[in-house]
Design an enzyme around this catalytic site. Structure first.
Site, PDB file in Angstrom:
ATOM      1  N   LYS A 192       0.807  -1.210   0.000  1.00 64.27           N
ATOM      2  CA  LYS A 192       0.000   0.000   0.000  1.00 64.27           C
ATOM      3  C   LYS A 192       0.839   1.259   0.000  1.00 64.27           C
ATOM      4  CE  LYS A 192      -3.604  -0.357  -0.438  1.00 64.27           C
ATOM      5  NZ  LYS A 192      -4.272  -0.549  -1.742  1.00 64.27           N
ATOM      6  N   ALA A 193       1.933   1.211  -0.742  1.00 60.04           N
ATOM      7  CA  ALA A 193       2.790   2.395  -0.852  1.00 60.04           C
ATOM      8  C   ALA A 193       2.848   2.938  -2.273  1.00 60.04           C
ATOM      9  CB  ALA A 193       4.213   2.076  -0.370  1.00 60.04           C
ATOM     10  N   LYS A 205       7.370  -6.634  -9.834  1.00 55.07           N
ATOM     11  CA  LYS A 205       7.027  -5.989  -8.572  1.00 55.07           C
ATOM     12  C   LYS A 205       7.265  -6.926  -7.404  1.00 55.07           C
ATOM     13  CE  LYS A 205       2.951  -5.787  -6.723  1.00 55.07           C
ATOM     14  NZ  LYS A 205       1.522  -5.539  -6.421  1.00 55.07           N
ATOM     15  N   THR A 206       7.724  -6.353  -6.287  1.00 60.50           N
ATOM     16  CA  THR A 206       7.864  -7.145  -5.074  1.00 60.50           C
ATOM     17  C   THR A 206       7.553  -6.295  -3.854  1.00 60.50           C
ATOM     18  OG1 THR A 206       9.314  -8.611  -3.818  1.00 60.50           O
ATOM     19  CG2 THR A 206      10.319  -6.648  -4.750  1.00 60.50           C
ATOM     20  N   HIS A 207       7.033  -6.952  -2.809  1.00 63.89           N
ATOM     21  CA  HIS A 207       6.895  -6.321  -1.499  1.00 63.89           C
ATOM     22  C   HIS A 207       7.962  -6.852  -0.542  1.00 63.89           C
ATOM     23  CE1 HIS A 207       3.310  -4.276  -2.631  1.00 63.89           C
ATOM     24  NE2 HIS A 207       2.511  -5.329  -2.604  1.00 63.89           N
ATOM     25  N   ARG A 233      -8.494   3.395  -2.347  1.00 64.75           N
ATOM     26  CA  ARG A 233      -9.434   4.035  -1.434  1.00 64.75           C
ATOM     27  C   ARG A 233      -9.438   5.557  -1.593  1.00 64.75           C
ATOM     28  NH1 ARG A 233      -9.510   5.627   3.913  1.00 64.75           N
ATOM     29  NH2 ARG A 233      -7.237   5.498   3.901  1.00 64.75           N
ATOM     30  N   GLY A 260      -5.942   7.584  -1.653  1.00 66.63           N
ATOM     31  CA  GLY A 260      -4.704   7.968  -2.320  1.00 66.63           C
ATOM     32  C   GLY A 260      -4.219   9.360  -1.972  1.00 66.63           C
TER      33      GLY A 260
END
Length: 266
Positions: free
Chosen positions: A61-62, A77-79, A228, A230
């Protein structure tokens, strides 16, 4: 990470329907991850990227949630926190972009995401969730370790470290920074189009960005939309004065050795 394993996993959860459930967290090197990721860990760690691949890393959520799966050069992409990123990315000198968001807004966004994401552990009440965030007990681990890990390695690994708040404040400036980092040269009208297409308003209406194609037993967007608000500073609508004081004191302790210029408003 986005790849064959994640695609198969996404297909599986889409087909699971009402039988789907929240996964427990299992730790890898002290980092709590969802069990399907842990079960695929050997293949994830063994992943060997092409030197032309671009890695985009964020704490959940960044920002920057869009991906495309393709032959090299790929956007991946990775978290994962820095210490869990497959070593092949650094051995092959892949370029990497890290997007960081201030802790309070990140916490609020993650809380609402965990409410609607029925694959992650039940978030529980807001007050308790704050403590889970501060203690690094959420999926993907500690926000503090995450943002500091990439920050400390940014020069050695040639990581472009950008801030969500900067993107909200001046998206064209940040798109141009990314363009230069990738050694690209784009016409002004192309840059303007990129800014338009990556705006929160446009992405919120895009099914590939708002995840409206994910079934309700997985993402229940009647609880909270995937995209939601942003905005920067929404944390002020959630934190009580006592919670703010508690969080700020803990933040000061955990971030005393880091000079990362986060902003909680713009």
């Amino acid at each position: 990470m986005a790849g064959k394993e994640e695609l198969s996993y996404s297909e599986a959860i889409a087909a699971a329907g009402d039988a789907f459930h929240r996964f427990p967290l299992i730790k890898i090197q002290g980092v709590p991850l969802m069990c399907p990721i842990v079960h695929n860990w050997d293949s994830i760690w063994a992943f060997r990227p092409d030197p032309s691949d671009l890695l985009i890393a964020t704490y959940p959520k960044a920002g920057l949630s869009l991906l495309k799966k393709m032959d090299p050069p790929r956007v991946i992409k990775t978290h994962l926190p820095f210490k869990l990123v497959p070593e092949g990315f650094w051995k092959n000198k892949c370029k990497a972009i890290y997007v960081a968001r201030n802790a309070k807004d990140n916490l609020v966004s993650y809380y609402h995401f965990d409410r609607m994401n029925l694959t992650q552990p039940e978030p529980g009440p807001w007050d308790g969730y704050i403590h889970k965030f501060m203690n690094g007990e959420l999926a993907w681990g500690s926000w503090y370790d995450h943002v500091k890990g990439y920050w400390e390695e940014r020069e050695k690994r040639n990581i472009l470290y950008i801030f969500y708040e900067d993107m909200k404040e001046n998206p064209q400036r940040e798109v141009e920074r990314i363009m230069r980092y990738l050694d690209l040269s784009l016409a002004d009208d192309v840059i303007s189009r990129i800014v338009e297409l990556t705006s929160f308003k446009t992405m919120k209406e895009n099914p590939m960005a708002n995840y409206s194609f994910i079934l309700k037993p997985v993402f229940d967007q009647s609880i909270s939309p995937f995209m939601r608000k942003g905005v920067v500073g929404d944390w002020t609508n959630h934190f009580s004065p006592a919670q703010t004081q508690l969080f700020d004191e803990d933040y000061k302790r955990k971030m005393k050795d880091a000079d990362i210029p986060f902003r909680t408003d713009i």
